[in-house]
Design a protein around this motif. Structure first.
Motif, mmCIF file in Angstrom:
data_model
loop_
_atom_site.group_PDB
_atom_site.id
_atom_site.type_symbol
_atom_site.label_atom_id
_atom_site.label_comp_id
_atom_site.label_asym_id
_atom_site.label_seq_id
_atom_site.Cartn_x
_atom_site.Cartn_y
_atom_site.Cartn_z
ATOM 1 N N TYR A 181 -19.691 -22.635 7.673
ATOM 2 C CA TYR A 181 -19.385 -22.189 6.316
ATOM 3 C C TYR A 181 -20.603 -21.505 5.708
ATOM 4 N N GLU A 187 -16.051 -21.545 -3.518
ATOM 5 C CA GLU A 187 -15.873 -22.967 -3.259
ATOM 6 C C GLU A 187 -14.588 -23.273 -2.523
ATOM 7 N N SER A 188 -13.507 -22.593 -2.906
ATOM 8 C CA SER A 188 -12.235 -22.964 -2.313
ATOM 9 C C SER A 188 -12.092 -22.447 -0.891
ATOM 10 N N GLU A 189 -12.936 -21.508 -0.497
ATOM 11 C CA GLU A 189 -12.771 -20.940 0.835
ATOM 12 C C GLU A 189 -13.777 -21.509 1.832
ATOM 13 N N ILE A 190 -15.057 -21.410 1.469
ATOM 14 C CA ILE A 190 -16.073 -21.817 2.434
ATOM 15 C C ILE A 190 -16.932 -22.931 1.847
ATOM 16 N N VAL A 191 -16.249 -23.887 1.213
ATOM 17 C CA VAL A 191 -16.847 -25.093 0.645
ATOM 18 C C VAL A 191 -17.889 -24.743 -0.415
ATOM 19 N N PRO A 207 -12.366 -28.527 0.128
ATOM 20 C CA PRO A 207 -11.896 -28.381 -1.266
ATOM 21 C C PRO A 207 -10.540 -27.713 -1.413
ATOM 22 N N ALA A 208 -10.152 -26.855 -0.472
ATOM 23 C CA ALA A 208 -8.890 -26.147 -0.666
ATOM 24 C C ALA A 208 -7.758 -26.737 0.157
ATOM 25 N N ILE A 222 -6.423 -19.278 2.425
ATOM 26 C CA ILE A 222 -6.458 -20.284 1.372
ATOM 27 C C ILE A 222 -5.404 -19.959 0.313
ATOM 28 N N LEU A 278 -21.124 -18.068 7.114
ATOM 29 C CA LEU A 278 -20.153 -17.138 6.536
ATOM 30 C C LEU A 278 -20.595 -16.706 5.145
#
Lengths: 346, 385
Positions: free
Chosen positions: A143, A227-231, B32-33, B370, A146
């Motif tokens: 992550y 945050e929602s994609e790669i923590v 998180p997702a 996502i 990326l």
């Protein structure tokens, strides 16, 4: 001796001041977000939660410092430092006010009035991304890498339009010195408009703003830490004050960027239609120019918060499309028109 | 298997082994997702997904087996834990299946109250979905506007029977309690609130260029594929197939209501989002009509049918499905005449939808994956059971 002392005082003063601004910004961000989102926000620590940044700082400093076993340790430690260093250093050339006159001696409110201020800004602006890439690489986490790569892709997309916008400014004012640009923005032009960069370079201003948001890694350009994609992107593996440096560096960065926007496009310390130096004493004028400058900066800081909590995030290829296919042609067009106008009116 | 072997195979699945030119990325079950505990093992080429392999079972609690060991009434609270965003729909779906098996006729008043509550749950579910979709695409603010309204809906649930999330609503054969007396004023206030919040969300997202760029054409699915994979509910309607059990196989009193079934065109993330936004408005219409009918009922109308103390349905099979917020939620029960089901099988809507996930995101980017996952509204509780 006196010169060095004055320079030292200026450095320490502006360093502390920017630090303070960034600290307050973390509070403004959270309270601002809460205001926009119909919730109270942090309100436990001190009046209106004003001590929250302090509490956060204590928390980050006292947390265990963890370095992942397979991380490249030296680079891992270097990352956050490299990230936050350029943000502070850029401020060295920003004129944060006009001048004091004491005993007939002028003291400029600027750490260093170098005549290549532009190059200095552009050079340091590209430095911060090394901190992100190194952090992402050294973490040894997919992550993180990326996030680091996204940051690189983003850098090549916004650095060029950002440079093009600056170039147009240099064409208009004929100088690379930030103080000279600020000085040139007093008075009015065409009779009615304040002599500000934004009126002379409206397109350039938009380009610069967009690039500034990308430079700050904030929504809608927060892909490196999406945050929602790669923590958490490049700082997924970071904890304690190393993470703090990344988070804090971001705020220092937006203070710097807001100052640059104010300097280039919003007349630095000049009030529209009013010449403060005409009726204020030498010392009170210095203070007033400083206050005016930071009031303008405060507005742009708030704009950063406002935008962050309003729009969604771009996708990584969309940022590149925006940069290469839309901003760069617009930037070139802007330079062409600017040069043409200057040539015709000269 | 030895510990070392275990950790080795785990390493193989999760850590830095590249497969040819591609990199394997493990997303979830703790991410998180990945709402709930979903897991996707994705093979990526840079940011593009070459293949994505969804893995399920991290929230498996043996709900169906539990059903065989609890009596018919005791199973109602367990159904709360399926799709916990709209527990009331699960409760009612199960109760209706048992009622169908026993041939119980539920009093009209109870059916109206059930419909009102189910539609409220639908709104709550859709609000969560739209909010979370926003969060996953980086737009944090609409989430709060919507979640505040969901809280108001939960207030109504709480004030009906004390529970907010796991409602355990109703009984087999009807209801225990009537709607509280000031429902009307509460509902009117809530309705305005929901409409306001939806308007704000609409303004912030629907015509936002970044939002449309991120959602239109992303993870699109054709109607044929959707039907082949067994899609139901909003995900199917987004593809352009007009199928809604409330209209097509009307259960309860739904045939009496006047409402539209919104249908999309392209089956992409944007359509799935729009369908949800429009369905909330339709649900508001249904609640208004249902409440009008409810008010015309005599105050002392019965709320529960005559049901024996111990529920012992006759031996036989039954399948009953309702249109839950996510799609067709069905319960299959085989009874051997005892007080416990011989076999109980749940057909959750997102199981069928999640099967096709790998197919849907092939060739898309990680960020799109996502977005796609959020727009499907896969709820682990219902998926793994």
């Amino acid at each position: 001796m006196g010169e060095i002392l004055i320079a030292l005082i200026k450095v320490v003063f502006i360093w502390v001041w920017v630090l303070l601004c960034a600290v307050v910004m973390t509070w403004v961000e959270r309270r601002g977000a809460a205001m926009i989102q119909d919730r109270p926000g942090p309100n436990r620590a001190g009046p209106f939660g004003l001590l929250q940044p302090l509490a956060d700082g204590i928390k980050l400093f006292t947390k265990e410092d963890i370095v992942p076993a397979k991380a490249k340790k030296i680079l891992f430690m270097l990352g956050p430092l490299l990230f936050s260093f350029p943000a502070f250093s850029t401020f060295a050339v920003v004129p944060f006010g006009d001048k004091f006159v004491i005993d007939g001696k002028e003291i400029l409110l600027q750490v260093s009035n170098v005549n290549i201020g532009f190059l200095y800004i552009v050079a340091l602006g590209s430095m911060a991304v090394y901190g992100i890439i190194l952090g992402g690489w050294a973490s040894n986490n997919k992550y993180s890498i990326l996030g680091g790569l996204r940051s690189t892709a983003q850098l090549v997309s916004y650095e060029v339009p950002w440079g093009l916008a600056l170039l147009a400014i240099a064409l208009v004012y004929g100088t690379f010195s930030l103080r000279d640009i600020a000085l040139a923005q007093s008075g009015t032009f065409l009779g009615v408009l304040p002599n500000w960069g934004v009126f002379k370079q409206p397109l350039g201003f938009i380009l610069f703003m967009v690039a500034a948001y990308a430079e700050a890694n904030r929504v809608p350009f927060d892909l490196p830490e999406a945050e929602s994609e790669i923590v958490s992107g490049y700082h997924t593996e970071y904890g304690s004050m190393r993470l703090g440096l990344y988070l804090f560096g971001e705020y220092v960065n937006i203070v710097t960027l807001s100052s640059l926007i104010t300097t280039f496009y919003f007349g630095a310390w000049h009030l529209p239609y009013i010449d403060m130096s005409a009726f204020l004493g030498p010392i009170s004028y210095g203070i007033a120019s400083f206050i005016v400058f930071f009031l303008k900066v405060a507005f742009f800081l708030w704009l950063f918060v406002w935008v962050r909590w309003t729009v969604p995030r771009f996708r990584y290829d969309q940022v590149m499309t925006l940069g290469w296919r839309e901003l760069i042609p617009l930037g070139l067009f802007n330079i062409f028109v600017t040069a043409l106008v200057i040539q015709l009116t000269a | 298997m030895h510990n070392s072997e275990l950790s080795e195979s785990f390493d193989e699945m999760t850590s830095g082994h590249s497969t040819g030119d591609y990199v394997k990325i493990n997303i979830g079950p703790s991410h998180p997702a990945m709402h709930g505990t979903l897991r996707v093992v994705a093979l990526t080429d840079g940011e593009s997904i070459v293949s994505a392999d969804p893995e399920i079972g991290y929230l498996h609690r043996g709900v169906e087996k539990l059903g065989e060991n609890l009596n018919y009434t005791q199973f109602i609270p367990v159904t709360d834990r399926l799709n916990y965003c709209s527990a009331i729909c699960n409760n009612v779906s199960y109760e209706m299946a048992v009622e169908k098996l026993m041939g119980i006729e539920v009093p009209e008043k109870a059916q109206l109250v059930r419909i009102i509550m189910m539609e409220l749950a639908r709104i709550a579910d859709h609000e969560v979905l739209v909010g979370i979709l926003g969060v996953d695409l980086g737009a944090f603010t609409p989430f709060f506007y919507l979640i505040i309204q969901r809280e108001e809906i939960y207030e109504i649930f709480e004030w009906y029977n004390g529970a907010r999330l796991t409602n355990t609503f109703g009984r087999i054969g009807g209801l225990v309690a009537d709607l509280p007396s000031d429902f009307e004023t509460r509902w009117q206030k809530l309705r305005d609130g929901i409409r306001n919040a939806n308007d704000e969300t609409d303004k912030l997202l629907t015509h936002n260029r970044i939002w449309t760029d991120r959602t239109i054409g992303v993870a699109a699915f054709s109607p044929k594929d959707a039907l082949d994979w067994g899609f139901t509910g909003p995900c199917l309607r987004a593809c352009g197939v007009k199928r809604d059990l409330r209209k097509d196989e009307p259960y309860s009193l739904y045939s009496r209501f006047d409402f539209d079934v919104p249908v999309g065109k392209h089956g992409d993330v944007f359509d799935r989002y729009m369908i949800r936004m429009e369905e909330m408005e339709e649900s508001i219409k249904i609640i208004d009509q249902a409440f009008k009918m409810y008010k015309e009922m005599p105050a002392d109308a019965p709320l529960i049918a005559k049901v024996p103390k111990t529920i012992k349905p006759p031996a036989g099979d039954v399948y009953h499905a309702i249109e839950a917020p996510n799609g067709e939620l069905g319960f299959f029960i085989r009874s051997d005449g005892s007080d416990k089901p011989y076999r109980l099988k749940i057909r959750p809507p997102c199981y069928m939808v999640y099967q096709a996930f790998g197919e849907m995101v092939k060739g898309e980017m990680i960020a799109d994956m996502i977005a796609c996952l959020s727009s499907l509204n896969v709820i682990a509780g219902e998926l793994d059971r």
